[in-house]
Design a protein around this motif. Structure first.
Motif: not given
Length: 146
Positions: A82-91
């Motif tokens: 989860x990024x700083x804005x609470x968005x789920x990120x994937x790599x």
């Protein structure tokens, strides 16, 4: 089975860091040319994110720099956060398990000068006979097994 083999050039210098527990980890990007080119178009390349851990990380960070050819095998791994804005990120990245030089010392312009201390000794390469044609030996048809 999850197996990846890459041969390409480093897009940038590897970035070595250590985890909180002191484990070395290195991030780097390998640029791999695509095999085929559509007529009238330029060759395409893929920029592939890679990570190596432990001794492999130390080896990559010590002996490889931007532009050098590298060969590696490993596995694809995905992770999320989860990024700083609470968005789920994937790599999605390649976890490099074995890494090798894919160019000779002369091709590198002398940018590295030593073999890693933990590499296995290499037997001397026998000299090719004078009938050698671009690294290949001529073969008589009767010598072929098919």
């Amino acid at each position: 089975m999850n197996k990846v083999v890459l041969v390409g050039r480093l897009a940038r210098d590897p970035e070595l860091r250590n985890t909180q527990s002191g484990t070395p980890v290195v991030s780097f990007t390998v640029v791999c040319d695509r095999r085929f080119v559509k007529q009238g178009e330029e060759r395409q390349a893929d920029f592939i994110s890679c990570v190596a851990w432990g001794k492999t990380a130390e080896f990559v960070s010590r002996y490889f720099t931007k532009g050098m050819r590298i060969a590696l095998d490993g596995r694809i791994q995905t992770r999320s956060w989860d990024d700083q804005n609470g968005q789920k990120r994937y790599a999605t990245e390649v976890i490099a398990e074995d890494v090798e030089f894919a160019q000779s010392k002369n091709e590198s312009g002398g940018s590295y000068s030593a073999t890693p201390a933990y590499s296995a000794p290499v037997a001397p390469v026998p000299q090719a006979p004078s009938a050698d044609i671009d690294g290949f030996m001529p073969v008589e048809e009767e010598d072929l097994p098919f």
